[in-house]
Design a protein around this motif. Structure first.
Motif, PDB file in Angstrom:
ATOM      1  N   VAL A   1      68.268  42.298  41.164  1.00  0.00           N
ATOM      2  CA  VAL A   1      67.607  42.132  39.857  1.00  0.00           C
ATOM      3  C   VAL A   1      66.301  42.919  39.881  1.00  0.00           C
ATOM      4  CG1 VAL A   1      66.790  40.466  38.151  1.00  0.00           C
ATOM      5  CG2 VAL A   1      68.579  39.799  39.772  1.00  0.00           C
ATOM      6  N   LEU A   2      66.167  43.872  38.934  1.00  0.00           N
ATOM      7  CA  LEU A   2      64.946  44.687  38.845  1.00  0.00           C
ATOM      8  C   LEU A   2      64.309  44.473  37.482  1.00  0.00           C
ATOM      9  CD1 LEU A   2      67.258  46.803  40.254  1.00  0.00           C
ATOM     10  CD2 LEU A   2      65.211  48.163  40.442  1.00  0.00           C
ATOM     11  N   ASP A   3      62.974  44.613  37.409  1.00  0.00           N
ATOM     12  CA  ASP A   3      62.356  44.609  36.077  1.00  0.00           C
ATOM     13  C   ASP A   3      62.301  46.055  35.566  1.00  0.00           C
ATOM     14  OD1 ASP A   3      60.241  45.726  37.460  1.00  0.00           O
ATOM     15  OD2 ASP A   3      59.020  43.899  37.471  1.00  0.00           O
ATOM     16  N   GLU A   4      61.970  46.194  34.272  1.00  0.00           N
ATOM     17  CA  GLU A   4      61.974  47.509  33.614  1.00  0.00           C
ATOM     18  C   GLU A   4      61.021  48.491  34.304  1.00  0.00           C
ATOM     19  OE1 GLU A   4      63.772  48.629  30.922  1.00  0.00           O
ATOM     20  OE2 GLU A   4      64.933  46.776  31.082  1.00  0.00           O
ATOM     21  N   GLU A   5      59.851  47.971  34.677  1.00  0.00           N
ATOM     22  CA  GLU A   5      58.810  48.812  35.272  1.00  0.00           C
ATOM     23  C   GLU A   5      59.275  49.443  36.585  1.00  0.00           C
ATOM     24  OE1 GLU A   5      53.952  48.375  35.854  1.00  0.00           O
ATOM     25  OE2 GLU A   5      55.242  46.636  36.122  1.00  0.00           O
ATOM     26  N   SER A   6      59.890  48.612  37.448  1.00  0.00           N
ATOM     27  CA  SER A   6      60.345  49.127  38.749  1.00  0.00           C
ATOM     28  C   SER A   6      61.500  50.113  38.570  1.00  0.00           C
ATOM     29  CB  SER A   6      60.765  47.988  39.671  1.00  0.00           C
ATOM     30  OG  SER A   6      61.774  47.221  39.070  1.00  0.00           O
ATOM     31  N   LEU A   7      62.348  49.880  37.555  1.00  0.00           N
ATOM     32  CA  LEU A   7      63.458  50.786  37.271  1.00  0.00           C
ATOM     33  C   LEU A   7      62.930  52.155  36.819  1.00  0.00           C
ATOM     34  CD1 LEU A   7      66.512  50.378  37.473  1.00  0.00           C
ATOM     35  CD2 LEU A   7      66.577  49.848  35.064  1.00  0.00           C
ATOM     36  N   ALA A   8      61.916  52.123  35.953  1.00  0.00           N
ATOM     37  CA  ALA A   8      61.302  53.371  35.479  1.00  0.00           C
ATOM     38  C   ALA A   8      60.639  54.120  36.639  1.00  0.00           C
ATOM     39  CB  ALA A   8      60.269  53.065  34.397  1.00  0.00           C
ATOM     40  N   PHE A   9      59.993  53.364  37.552  1.00  0.00           N
ATOM     41  CA  PHE A   9      59.331  53.981  38.704  1.00  0.00           C
ATOM     42  C   PHE A   9      60.363  54.609  39.642  1.00  0.00           C
ATOM     43  CE2 PHE A   9      57.138  53.545  42.948  1.00  0.00           C
ATOM     44  CZ  PHE A   9      56.229  54.585  42.722  1.00  0.00           C
ATOM     45  N   LEU A  10      61.502  53.923  39.848  1.00  0.00           N
ATOM     46  CA  LEU A  10      62.581  54.477  40.661  1.00  0.00           C
ATOM     47  C   LEU A  10      63.154  55.749  40.029  1.00  0.00           C
ATOM     48  CD1 LEU A  10      64.549  51.332  41.848  1.00  0.00           C
ATOM     49  CD2 LEU A  10      63.681  53.100  43.343  1.00  0.00           C
ATOM     50  N   GLY A  11      63.204  55.766  38.690  1.00  0.00           N
ATOM     51  CA  GLY A  11      63.653  56.964  37.966  1.00  0.00           C
ATOM     52  C   GLY A  11      62.735  58.145  38.237  1.00  0.00           C
TER      53      GLY A  11
ATOM     54  N   ASP B   1      62.949  36.718  43.862  1.00  0.00           N
ATOM     55  CA  ASP B   1      64.331  37.216  43.754  1.00  0.00           C
ATOM     56  C   ASP B   1      64.374  38.530  43.002  1.00  0.00           C
ATOM     57  OD1 ASP B   1      65.478  35.157  45.146  1.00  0.00           O
ATOM     58  OD2 ASP B   1      65.787  33.900  43.363  1.00  0.00           O
ATOM     59  N   LYS B   2      63.366  38.746  42.143  1.00  0.00           N
ATOM     60  CA  LYS B   2      63.341  39.938  41.296  1.00  0.00           C
ATOM     61  C   LYS B   2      62.484  41.023  41.946  1.00  0.00           C
ATOM     62  CE  LYS B   2      63.315  40.621  36.319  1.00  0.00           C
ATOM     63  NZ  LYS B   2      62.829  40.107  35.055  1.00  0.00           N
ATOM     64  N   ILE B   3      62.978  42.256  41.914  1.00  0.00           N
ATOM     65  CA  ILE B   3      62.205  43.375  42.483  1.00  0.00           C
ATOM     66  C   ILE B   3      61.188  43.836  41.449  1.00  0.00           C
ATOM     67  CG2 ILE B   3      62.388  45.750  43.371  1.00  0.00           C
ATOM     68  CD1 ILE B   3      65.345  45.057  44.087  1.00  0.00           C
ATOM     69  N   CYS B   4      59.922  43.939  41.864  1.00  0.00           N
ATOM     70  CA  CYS B   4      58.904  44.448  40.935  1.00  0.00           C
ATOM     71  C   CYS B   4      58.377  45.802  41.444  1.00  0.00           C
ATOM     72  CB  CYS B   4      57.771  43.437  40.744  1.00  0.00           C
ATOM     73  SG  CYS B   4      56.776  43.224  42.219  1.00  0.00           S
ATOM     74  N   LYS B   5      57.528  46.433  40.650  1.00  0.00           N
ATOM     75  CA  LYS B   5      57.070  47.786  40.960  1.00  0.00           C
ATOM     76  C   LYS B   5      56.348  47.847  42.308  1.00  0.00           C
ATOM     77  CE  LYS B   5      54.474  51.687  39.095  1.00  0.00           C
ATOM     78  NZ  LYS B   5      53.513  52.151  38.101  1.00  0.00           N
ATOM     79  N   ALA B   6      55.576  46.809  42.645  1.00  0.00           N
ATOM     80  CA  ALA B   6      54.814  46.783  43.904  1.00  0.00           C
ATOM     81  C   ALA B   6      55.752  46.885  45.110  1.00  0.00           C
ATOM     82  CB  ALA B   6      54.000  45.496  43.988  1.00  0.00           C
ATOM     83  N   ASP B   7      56.923  46.228  45.027  1.00  0.00           N
ATOM     84  CA  ASP B   7      57.900  46.291  46.122  1.00  0.00           C
ATOM     85  C   ASP B   7      58.418  47.710  46.316  1.00  0.00           C
ATOM     86  OD1 ASP B   7      57.715  43.486  46.307  1.00  0.00           O
ATOM     87  OD2 ASP B   7      59.285  43.234  44.786  1.00  0.00           O
ATOM     88  N   VAL B   8      58.736  48.364  45.180  1.00  0.00           N
ATOM     89  CA  VAL B   8      59.268  49.735  45.249  1.00  0.00           C
ATOM     90  C   VAL B   8      58.188  50.674  45.800  1.00  0.00           C
ATOM     91  CG1 VAL B   8      60.320  51.626  43.939  1.00  0.00           C
ATOM     92  CG2 VAL B   8      60.835  49.274  43.314  1.00  0.00           C
TER      93      VAL B   8
END
Length: 450
Positions: free
Chosen positions: A379-389, A417-424
């Protein structure tokens, strides 16, 4: 009283690189849906592959070849796997990598020929005499210790009648192996004595089976009947079966079987003989030829000998559809000084139709990452998904996908449980991508041994 459902202990499917690919994602008239069957973008390439799939189904494509060319990480292997899913399990699909041909045991051309034969299917239709039945009671004359079974007496029942049969003791083993019980529908082959369990008779459907297995009607007609049986084999299966004759039971032949090398080369003479038999079967209407797909990834790894052999193999009457994939531009043909597009000689390139895969844009990368996260149950939030992009744009899509699992581990360590931008960001600082590593090497050249 507490009633709990017991969780299934069957293993979950291992998640591989292309687990999310379920087909080519095309509409009925062949247009590509932008986001379907695990595919994102690559509309032109998918539509071209869809046309190829249609030609394969109509058997109009045998002996032709297709080249998937594009930069690394643009979905060439995924496209070939999507094509195999589209064709279904009845069409043989044989994947291999260019470097597989370099074996110390077998010639390069032999490895290629073996894979060519694996990609050609043969559907054999046989009419066999079978005894189709539903056992009423089966008694075996076993007796006590040390006595062997002399025969099996089994009561068989169809809609029209009941028979008591005295069967060979080998059939008893087959009955035990198939776990046949009273009320099962089975058939016994008259020639070989093979026993196959079809299912449970629907006369027993009212019994207290919770997870009901397949119920089949009581066999119609006579107990003895002829039945058409369809078998799917590849030409390589036929080659391998005929290349290893079964030895006798004497000590010399047993030793010979054990001393045999692991890999034996199948001679051209044997293949020609098998081709004659196959041609005769096809003429008699007993068998039907199914040209499948041979997928050769990293085709630039092949050398001049292999390419000249491919030219010949593609012209033979028994030839599958060959799909090549490469990420090379203009480079040397392996083992020569000859420079050629994709590292493939021009005479072979002339036979190919070339499908190009294009690099993904930022929006497509984010969609692919979202699909991968869903497949890997993250489970990722929008912010971390955009950062991974963004990471995917700067480094590569593969690198961004590889950061998903470590980021989920970091998130769990931080109690989420949710991945946030700080983790990435943390994971990105720990692992370098290929471009960053190359840049560091250039900057610190004097520290490394070169």
């Amino acid at each position: 009283m507490k009633i709990e459902e017991v969780q299934s202990t069957t293993k979950k499917q291992r998640i591989a690189t292309h687990t999310h690919i379920k087909g080519l994602g095309l509409e009925a008239h062949g247009r590509a849906i932008p986001l379907a069957a695990g595919f994102v973008g690559q509309v032109g390439a998918r539509e071209a592959a869809g046309l190829v799939a249609d030609m394969i189904r109509q058997k109009k494509m045998a002996g032709r070849a297709l080249l998937l060319a594009g930069p690394p990480g643009t979905g060439k292997t995924a496209l070939a796997l999507g094509l195999s899913q589209e064709l279904g399990s009845k069409v043989p699909f044989c994947p291999m990598v260019g470097s597989e041909v370099y074996s110390s045991e077998v010639k390069k051309t032999e490895v290629l020929m073996e894979n060519f034969r694996r990609a050609i299917g043969l559907r054999i239709k046989e009419n066999k005499e079978v005894t189709e039945l539903s056992p009423e009671e089966a008694e075996s004359v076993t007796g006590g210790y040390g006595k062997s079974i002399s025969h099996v007496i089994i009561g068989l029942k169809t809609v029209k009648g009941t028979k008591q049969l005295k069967l060979d003791p080998t059939i008893y083993d087959a009955l035990i192996k198939e776990k046949v019980a009273v009320g099962d529908v089975i058939y016994i082959e008259a020639n070989s004595g093979a026993v196959k369990r079809v299912g449970r008779s629907d006369a027993f459907a009212t019994e207290y089976d919770l997870e009901a297995e397949e119920y089949v009607p009581l066999p119609k007609g006579e107990v003895h009947k002829k039945k058409e049986i369809v078998q799917d084999v590849t030409l390589h299966d036929l080659d391998a079966a005929n290349a290893r004759p079964q030895g006798g039971q004497d000590i010399l032949s047993l030793m010979g079987q054990m001393m045999k090398p692991r890999k034996t080369e199948i001679t051209d003479k044997l293949r020609r003989e098998i081709n004659k038999v196959v041609d005769r079967y096809i003429e008699e209407g007993v068998a039907e030829l199914i040209p499948g797909v041979l997928f050769i990834d990293e085709v630039h790894m092949l050398d001049m000998e292999c390419f000249s052999y491919l030219n010949r193999a593609l012209e033979s009457s028994l030839s599958p559809i060959v799909i090549f994939a490469t990420n090379r531009g203009i480079c040397n043909v392996r083992g020569t000084d000859m420079i050629s597009p994709h590292g493939i000689p021009v005479d072979l390139l002339d036979r190919l139709v070339i499908v190009r895969t294009e690099a993904y844009g930022p929006a497509e990368m984010i969609q692919i990452l979202a699909i991968r996260a869903q497949v890997e149950e993250l489970v990722l939030d929008e912010e971390s998904l955009a950062f991974l992009g963004e990471i995917g744009q700067q480094a590569s899509l593969r690198h961004a996908v590889q950061l998903l699992q470590p980021a989920s581990v970091v998130a769990r360590m931080n109690g989420r449980d949710k991945i946030c931008k700080a983790d990435v960001e943390e994971v990105n600082s720990l692992y370098l991508d290929a471009k960053s590593s190359a840049r560091l090497l250039q900057e610190q050249q004097d520290r490394y041994i070169s």
